[in-house]
Design a protein around this motif. Structure first.
Motif, PDB file in Angstrom:
ATOM      1  N   LEU A   1      15.642  60.761  15.599  1.00  0.00           N
ATOM      2  CA  LEU A   1      16.103  62.115  15.325  1.00  0.00           C
ATOM      3  C   LEU A   1      17.498  62.361  15.886  1.00  0.00           C
ATOM      4  O   LEU A   1      18.310  63.072  15.285  1.00  0.00           O
ATOM      5  N   SER A   2      17.773  61.766  17.018  1.00  0.00           N
ATOM      6  CA  SER A   2      19.069  61.963  17.677  1.00  0.00           C
ATOM      7  C   SER A   2      20.228  61.375  16.875  1.00  0.00           C
ATOM      8  O   SER A   2      21.396  61.678  17.150  1.00  0.00           O
ATOM      9  N   GLU A   3      19.922  60.538  15.872  1.00  0.00           N
ATOM     10  CA  GLU A   3      20.959  59.897  15.071  1.00  0.00           C
ATOM     11  C   GLU A   3      21.259  60.651  13.774  1.00  0.00           C
ATOM     12  O   GLU A   3      22.068  60.207  12.967  1.00  0.00           O
ATOM     13  N   LEU A   4      20.620  61.807  13.588  1.00  0.00           N
ATOM     14  CA  LEU A   4      20.762  62.546  12.337  1.00  0.00           C
ATOM     15  C   LEU A   4      21.914  63.548  12.348  1.00  0.00           C
ATOM     16  O   LEU A   4      22.173  64.194  11.332  1.00  0.00           O
ATOM     17  N   GLY A   5      22.561  63.692  13.487  1.00  0.00           N
ATOM     18  CA  GLY A   5      23.676  64.624  13.562  1.00  0.00           C
ATOM     19  C   GLY A   5      23.259  66.077  13.556  1.00  0.00           C
ATOM     20  O   GLY A   5      24.000  66.946  13.079  1.00  0.00           O
ATOM     21  N   ILE A   6      22.100  66.363  14.102  1.00  0.00           N
ATOM     22  CA  ILE A   6      21.604  67.747  14.133  1.00  0.00           C
ATOM     23  C   ILE A   6      21.728  68.361  15.521  1.00  0.00           C
ATOM     24  O   ILE A   6      21.155  69.412  15.802  1.00  0.00           O
ATOM     25  N   GLY A   7      22.475  67.676  16.390  1.00  0.00           N
ATOM     26  CA  GLY A   7      22.639  68.179  17.748  1.00  0.00           C
ATOM     27  C   GLY A   7      21.514  67.705  18.651  1.00  0.00           C
ATOM     28  O   GLY A   7      20.721  66.829  18.296  1.00  0.00           O
ATOM     29  N   GLU A   8      21.447  68.293  19.814  1.00  0.00           N
ATOM     30  CA  GLU A   8      20.426  67.897  20.778  1.00  0.00           C
ATOM     31  C   GLU A   8      19.035  68.272  20.274  1.00  0.00           C
ATOM     32  O   GLU A   8      18.788  69.401  19.854  1.00  0.00           O
TER      33      GLU A   8
ATOM     34  N   LEU B   1      13.878  45.298  -0.535  1.00  0.00           N
ATOM     35  CA  LEU B   1      14.288  44.585   0.678  1.00  0.00           C
ATOM     36  C   LEU B   1      15.293  43.482   0.365  1.00  0.00           C
ATOM     37  O   LEU B   1      16.176  43.172   1.169  1.00  0.00           O
ATOM     38  N   GLU B   2      15.171  42.892  -0.816  1.00  0.00           N
ATOM     39  CA  GLU B   2      16.093  41.823  -1.207  1.00  0.00           C
ATOM     40  C   GLU B   2      17.438  42.356  -1.680  1.00  0.00           C
ATOM     41  O   GLU B   2      18.494  41.872  -1.257  1.00  0.00           O
ATOM     42  N   TRP B   3      17.411  43.343  -2.563  1.00  0.00           N
ATOM     43  CA  TRP B   3      18.634  43.785  -3.217  1.00  0.00           C
ATOM     44  C   TRP B   3      19.318  44.962  -2.525  1.00  0.00           C
ATOM     45  O   TRP B   3      20.523  45.166  -2.713  1.00  0.00           O
ATOM     46  N   GLY B   4      18.566  45.725  -1.727  1.00  0.00           N
ATOM     47  CA  GLY B   4      19.155  46.859  -1.041  1.00  0.00           C
ATOM     48  C   GLY B   4      20.330  46.492  -0.137  1.00  0.00           C
ATOM     49  O   GLY B   4      21.413  47.096  -0.235  1.00  0.00           O
ATOM     50  N   PRO B   5      20.168  45.495   0.739  1.00  0.00           N
ATOM     51  CA  PRO B   5      21.292  45.129   1.607  1.00  0.00           C
ATOM     52  C   PRO B   5      22.519  44.665   0.832  1.00  0.00           C
ATOM     53  O   PRO B   5      23.650  44.915   1.255  1.00  0.00           O
TER      54      PRO B   5
ATOM     55  N   SER C   1      17.339  50.015  10.008  1.00  0.00           N
ATOM     56  CA  SER C   1      18.477  50.071  10.928  1.00  0.00           C
ATOM     57  C   SER C   1      19.573  49.090  10.505  1.00  0.00           C
ATOM     58  O   SER C   1      20.770  49.402  10.594  1.00  0.00           O
ATOM     59  N   SER C   2      19.180  47.922  10.006  1.00  0.00           N
ATOM     60  CA  SER C   2      20.145  46.881   9.657  1.00  0.00           C
ATOM     61  C   SER C   2      21.045  47.279   8.499  1.00  0.00           C
ATOM     62  O   SER C   2      22.163  46.763   8.370  1.00  0.00           O
ATOM     63  N   ILE C   3      20.584  48.198   7.634  1.00  0.00           N
ATOM     64  CA  ILE C   3      21.421  48.617   6.509  1.00  0.00           C
ATOM     65  C   ILE C   3      22.153  49.930   6.806  1.00  0.00           C
ATOM     66  O   ILE C   3      22.809  50.493   5.927  1.00  0.00           O
ATOM     67  N   GLY C   4      22.030  50.404   8.037  1.00  0.00           N
ATOM     68  CA  GLY C   4      22.800  51.564   8.448  1.00  0.00           C
ATOM     69  C   GLY C   4      22.067  52.885   8.428  1.00  0.00           C
ATOM     70  O   GLY C   4      22.697  53.948   8.538  1.00  0.00           O
ATOM     71  N   CYS C   5      20.741  52.859   8.299  1.00  0.00           N
ATOM     72  CA  CYS C   5      19.975  54.101   8.329  1.00  0.00           C
ATOM     73  C   CYS C   5      19.708  54.532   9.768  1.00  0.00           C
ATOM     74  O   CYS C   5      19.512  53.684  10.647  1.00  0.00           O
ATOM     75  N   PRO C   6      19.658  55.828  10.028  1.00  0.00           N
ATOM     76  CA  PRO C   6      19.203  56.295  11.339  1.00  0.00           C
ATOM     77  C   PRO C   6      17.710  56.038  11.473  1.00  0.00           C
ATOM     78  O   PRO C   6      16.977  56.052  10.477  1.00  0.00           O
TER      79      PRO C   6
ATOM     80  N   ALA D   1      22.241  53.328   1.405  1.00  0.00           N
ATOM     81  CA  ALA D   1      21.168  53.006   2.351  1.00  0.00           C
ATOM     82  C   ALA D   1      20.108  54.103   2.392  1.00  0.00           C
ATOM     83  O   ALA D   1      18.905  53.819   2.434  1.00  0.00           O
ATOM     84  N   TYR D   2      20.538  55.362   2.362  1.00  0.00           N
ATOM     85  CA  TYR D   2      19.572  56.466   2.362  1.00  0.00           C
ATOM     86  C   TYR D   2      18.718  56.430   1.094  1.00  0.00           C
ATOM     87  O   TYR D   2      17.518  56.739   1.129  1.00  0.00           O
ATOM     88  N   GLY D   3      19.344  56.031  -0.023  1.00  0.00           N
ATOM     89  CA  GLY D   3      18.587  55.879  -1.258  1.00  0.00           C
ATOM     90  C   GLY D   3      17.539  54.794  -1.144  1.00  0.00           C
ATOM     91  O   GLY D   3      16.407  54.936  -1.636  1.00  0.00           O
ATOM     92  N   VAL D   4      17.891  53.692  -0.485  1.00  0.00           N
ATOM     93  CA  VAL D   4      16.937  52.601  -0.243  1.00  0.00           C
ATOM     94  C   VAL D   4      15.741  53.117   0.554  1.00  0.00           C
ATOM     95  O   VAL D   4      14.579  52.829   0.231  1.00  0.00           O
TER      96      VAL D   4
END
Length: 400
Positions: A350-357, A230-234, A342-347, A194-197
């Motif tokens: 910023l709060s979803e990146l795991g970098i803390g508060e 958009l077609e093949w990524g998911p 979001s639908s393919i699992g990307c954040p 997903a990040y590659g997409v």
């Protein structure tokens, strides 16, 4: 329209292409520095297959492992020293964008006269670009950066107290040969797929929104790449063993940044520059950072160039335009784009990146770090529109 298009990289593409690595490499020398990351290519068997192909063709292999996801300059120096000490006459990159980028700079550093950090971009001085490099061969294991067929490399300078992620673009860094075998991407987990997409999409949308007007052919190239992803990524995210989906993504990744889409567009990449600061400091996956920052930047930029975003919304997502306010249409298209990520699992925050508060007080510093790498004569980050420090801070706030 005035532009100079050049790409000398020979591309061998398709399932099973890895078997042709040895015969291709043999044309460039007898001993290869085989650069890999933290070892995943050994777990998947790609490393053994690459070594077998090289050795069958009479090419001796020297392994250099440990390249980080956001490759450090200190690692590049170690790789170059290994290549010199062992007499390697080519560099083979087996991995994702980080491995390929590190390999390019390793190859250039071996032949560089003076301090090789001077080839890297800094806003306060022009880079002293490498004029030559050991022959470079790229074997991507991830569909994302497109680094396998271009002459750019992103490296994190780790010589100061705080790392600075910067880049080099030089003709000497074009790989002589790229072996793109989609079967090597079948083992990539869903999140990194997903990040590659997100990375592929950002490469295309950056040029699409920041370039000049009057480029209908380039618009069509860009829109086709976007629709394909958009077609093949998911499908690739949901079914990692879907070779057709992996193949379509691999080709989209290459086309997105081999210069075809960007020819004549003359576009800077402000979203990438802002994200480089983020991943340089916090070591987050590059594509994940782009998934967060790209929609935020779009919402900011749409105020200045609504027609382009209306075109994007209508042609990519089929958003109705008739009788509607341009800004409303533009924002609907951006919302649809963010929903896809979001639908393919990307954040997408910023709060979803795991970098803390996330503390807004850090944003001016992030902006300063970004402008340390690139800025125009007015001190702004090039883009459409050019971004002041305050603009960058506003975009970061929109990503919270």
């Amino acid at each position: 329209m005035h532009f100079d298009y050049y790409n000398p990289t020979r591309l061998v593409f398709g399932a099973g292409a890895l078997e042709r690595l040895g015969e291709g490499a043999r044309a460039y020398g007898n001993k290869a520095l085989l650069v890999i990351g933290k070892g995943s290519v050994k777990k998947t068997g790609a490393f053994d297959r690459a070594v077998a192909s090289l050795e069958k063709a009479g090419v001796e292999v020297v392994e250099f492992s440990g390249v980080e996801p956001n490759p450090r300059f200190s690692t590049v120096l170690k790789g170059a020293e290994t290549a010199k000490e062992t007499g390697c006459d080519m560099v083979v990159a087996l991995g994702g964008g980080s491995v390929m980028d590190a390999s390019k700079v390793i190859a250039a550093t071996v032949r560089y006269e003076g301090d090789p950090s001077e080839m890297l971009m800094r806003a306060d001085r022009p880079p002293r670009l490498p004029r030559t490099a050991l022959p470079i061969i790229t074997v991507p294991t991830l569909a994302a950066t497109g680094s396998e067929t271009n002459c750019g490399a992103v490296i994190t300078l780790d010589t100061a107290d705080e790392p600075l992620k910067t880049f080099v673009i030089a003709e000497a860094l074009y790989p002589r040969l790229a072996i793109a075998d989609p079967t090597l991407t079948l083992s990539v987990p869903p999140d990194h797929t997903a990040y590659g997409v997100a990375d592929i999409l950002a490469h295309v949308t950056e040029g699409y929104f920041n370039g000049v007007d009057g480029t209908p052919i380039q618009d069509g190239f860009a829109e086709t790449v976007i629709r394909t992803v958009l077609e093949w990524g998911p499908r690739a995210v949901a079914h990692g063993d879907d070779l057709e989906a992996r193949t379509q993504l691999q080709w989209a990744s290459i086309v997105a940044l081999n210069g075809w889409v960007q020819a004549g567009v003359d576009a800077p990449y402000p979203v990438h520059q802002i994200e480089h600061t983020l991943s340089g400091i916090y070591d987050v996956p590059h594509g994940a950072g782009l998934a967060v920052l790209n929609p935020a930047w779009m919402r900011f930029a749409a105020k200045y160039n609504p027609d382009r975003f209306v075109q994007f919304a209508h042609r990519i997502f089929g958003v109705s335009v008739e009788g509607r306010d341009k800004r409303e249409v533009a924002m609907e298209g951006i919302d649809r784009f963010e929903e896809f990520l979001s639908s393919i699992g990307c954040p997408t925050r910023l709060s979803e990146l795991g970098i803390g508060e996330v503390d807004e007080k850090d944003f001016p510093h992030w902006a300063d770090k970004t402008l340390e790498v690139v800025r125009d004569e007015n001190g702004r980050l090039p883009g459409r529109p050019p971004l002041s420090k305050e603009d960058i801070v506003e975009i970061l706030k929109m990503a919270i």
